[in-house]
Scaffold this motif. Sequence first.
Motif, PDB file in Angstrom:
ATOM      1  N   ALA A   1       0.831  -1.211   0.000  1.00 19.89           N
ATOM      2  CA  ALA A   1       0.000   0.000   0.000  1.00 19.89           C
ATOM      3  C   ALA A   1       0.861   1.254   0.000  1.00 19.89           C
ATOM      4  O   ALA A   1       0.569   2.226  -0.693  1.00 19.89           O
ATOM      5  N   VAL A   2       1.921   1.219   0.786  1.00 21.83           N
ATOM      6  CA  VAL A   2       2.823   2.383   0.813  1.00 21.83           C
ATOM      7  C   VAL A   2       3.419   2.598  -0.582  1.00 21.83           C
ATOM      8  O   VAL A   2       3.506   3.729  -1.067  1.00 21.83           O
ATOM      9  N   ARG A   3       3.812   1.515  -1.208  1.00 24.03           N
ATOM     10  CA  ARG A   3       4.455   1.652  -2.530  1.00 24.03           C
ATOM     11  C   ARG A   3       3.472   2.109  -3.602  1.00 24.03           C
ATOM     12  O   ARG A   3       3.878   2.588  -4.662  1.00 24.03           O
TER      13      ARG A   3
ATOM     14  N   ARG B   1       0.055   7.691  -3.492  1.00 24.10           N
ATOM     15  CA  ARG B   1       0.129   8.845  -4.412  1.00 24.10           C
ATOM     16  C   ARG B   1      -0.346  10.115  -3.693  1.00 24.10           C
ATOM     17  O   ARG B   1      -0.764  11.069  -4.337  1.00 24.10           O
ATOM     18  N   ALA B   2      -0.269  10.093  -2.379  1.00 24.70           N
ATOM     19  CA  ALA B   2      -0.913  11.145  -1.585  1.00 24.70           C
ATOM     20  C   ALA B   2      -0.447  12.549  -1.938  1.00 24.70           C
ATOM     21  O   ALA B   2      -1.236  13.479  -1.948  1.00 24.70           O
ATOM     22  N   CYS B   3       0.832  12.719  -2.196  1.00 26.81           N
ATOM     23  CA  CYS B   3       1.306  14.076  -2.477  1.00 26.81           C
ATOM     24  C   CYS B   3       1.946  14.141  -3.864  1.00 26.81           C
ATOM     25  O   CYS B   3       2.897  14.894  -4.082  1.00 26.81           O
TER      26      CYS B   3
ATOM     27  N   GLY C   1      10.669  10.687   4.763  1.00 27.08           N
ATOM     28  CA  GLY C   1       9.905  10.859   3.528  1.00 27.08           C
ATOM     29  C   GLY C   1      10.312   9.764   2.562  1.00 27.08           C
ATOM     30  O   GLY C   1      11.498   9.476   2.410  1.00 27.08           O
ATOM     31  N   TYR C   2       9.339   9.143   1.901  1.00 30.99           N
ATOM     32  CA  TYR C   2       9.645   7.949   1.113  1.00 30.99           C
ATOM     33  C   TYR C   2       9.944   8.249  -0.350  1.00 30.99           C
ATOM     34  O   TYR C   2      10.512   7.413  -1.044  1.00 30.99           O
ATOM     35  N   CYS C   3       9.507   9.416  -0.839  1.00 30.48           N
ATOM     36  CA  CYS C   3       9.726   9.774  -2.243  1.00 30.48           C
ATOM     37  C   CYS C   3      10.655  10.988  -2.336  1.00 30.48           C
ATOM     38  O   CYS C   3      10.698  11.815  -1.412  1.00 30.48           O
TER      39      CYS C   3
ATOM     40  N   GLU D   1       3.582  14.020   4.838  1.00 29.18           N
ATOM     41  CA  GLU D   1       2.470  13.073   4.705  1.00 29.18           C
ATOM     42  C   GLU D   1       2.905  11.631   4.988  1.00 29.18           C
ATOM     43  O   GLU D   1       2.105  10.822   5.477  1.00 29.18           O
ATOM     44  N   CYS D   2       4.160  11.310   4.657  1.00 32.03           N
ATOM     45  CA  CYS D   2       4.602   9.918   4.838  1.00 32.03           C
ATOM     46  C   CYS D   2       4.486   9.497   6.298  1.00 32.03           C
ATOM     47  O   CYS D   2       3.922   8.441   6.610  1.00 32.03           O
ATOM     48  N   ALA D   3       5.047  10.321   7.172  1.00 32.87           N
ATOM     49  CA  ALA D   3       4.999   9.970   8.594  1.00 32.87           C
ATOM     50  C   ALA D   3       3.559   9.958   9.100  1.00 32.87           C
ATOM     51  O   ALA D   3       3.164   9.079   9.855  1.00 32.87           O
TER      52      ALA D   3
ATOM     53  N   LEU E   1       0.807   9.401   7.458  1.00 36.44           N
ATOM     54  CA  LEU E   1      -0.005   8.328   6.898  1.00 36.44           C
ATOM     55  C   LEU E   1       0.475   6.931   7.284  1.00 36.44           C
ATOM     56  O   LEU E   1      -0.333   6.034   7.528  1.00 36.44           O
ATOM     57  N   TRP E   2       1.798   6.763   7.314  1.00 35.06           N
ATOM     58  CA  TRP E   2       2.305   5.401   7.292  1.00 35.06           C
ATOM     59  C   TRP E   2       3.234   4.998   8.437  1.00 35.06           C
ATOM     60  O   TRP E   2       3.324   3.804   8.754  1.00 35.06           O
ATOM     61  N   LEU E   3       3.960   5.941   8.999  1.00 34.53           N
ATOM     62  CA  LEU E   3       5.081   5.537   9.854  1.00 34.53           C
ATOM     63  C   LEU E   3       4.652   4.720  11.069  1.00 34.53           C
ATOM     64  O   LEU E   3       5.249   3.684  11.371  1.00 34.53           O
TER      65      LEU E   3
HETATM   66  S1  SF4 Z   1       6.083  11.167  -0.448  1.00 37.27           S
HETATM   67 FE1  SF4 Z   1       5.054   9.768   1.018  1.00 37.27          FE
HETATM   68  S2  SF4 Z   1       2.917  10.506   1.130  1.00 37.27           S
HETATM   69 FE2  SF4 Z   1       3.848  11.402  -0.739  1.00 37.27          FE
HETATM   70  S3  SF4 Z   1       3.345   9.956  -2.402  1.00 37.27           S
HETATM   71 FE3  SF4 Z   1       5.376   9.368  -1.599  1.00 37.27          FE
HETATM   72  S4  SF4 Z   1       4.903   7.793  -0.034  1.00 37.27           S
HETATM   73 FE4  SF4 Z   1       2.977   8.907  -0.438  1.00 37.27          FE
END
Ligand code: SF4
Length: 243
Positions: free
Chosen positions: A59-61, A64-66, A135-137, A152-154, A156-158
Amino acid sequence: MSEHRTSRIIAHYNLIEPKKPRTIRALSVPKPSCSMRGGEDKIAVPETRYATLAALLAAVRDCRACEAHLPLGPRPVLRAAETARILIVGQAPGARVHATGIPWDDLSGERLRTWMGVDQEMCYDESRVAIIPMGYCYPGRGSGGDKPPRRECAALWLDQLLARLPRIELTLLIGQYAQRHFLGSRRKPSLAETAKAWREYAPQYVPLPHPSPRNQPWFKQHPWFEQQLLPMLRARIKALSAR
Ligand code: SF4
């Protein structure tokens, strides 16, 4: 991004079931709890809705949130397995890591592995070492280098990811964003002071500067870092690796 917009994005993701986006059942989702670490930003964090770490990572991968804010588009770069005892929390992927999809696949990563006393095989063995940045991206370039990790990463997901990593015994907090999030008010006024106070955070956390070659002057100005902190770090990692 405003807190209001962040909350709307979080609410959107909280309403998504794995493989079942935007279902009617989503309406019965309980109100999310507030669990941002460090007690700083009170952002609602969605409850864990994924049965396994693999499902959560998938789901994390797909996140597309941001997307609208990412110059090269979403490409979350992280890795983890439930058995990992060591967690590396860095800042966010750079452009090179975005291209390869391999975390710490650069000069900073080489230095980090030297600090840790591990080779590539160990570093990329996710059964032993989880790598989850703030941040993942890749967030793009700002006036003074790469932009900060997307918040948003933290949000939503951390916490969901950490809940799926029950065996973590040592977390490397690399840079101010990770230290702010995990240490909160226990953080010192500067990164150097926080790192120098590493004994206060042991054995759970080790605060570190970013291993970027650009920080070479910092390493020279703070000899205690190599003389005291790094030997402790290597000894801890060696002990954890042997188990
Ligand atoms: S930066 Fe984080 S919140 Fe934004 S699209 Fe990538 S995984 Fe999702």
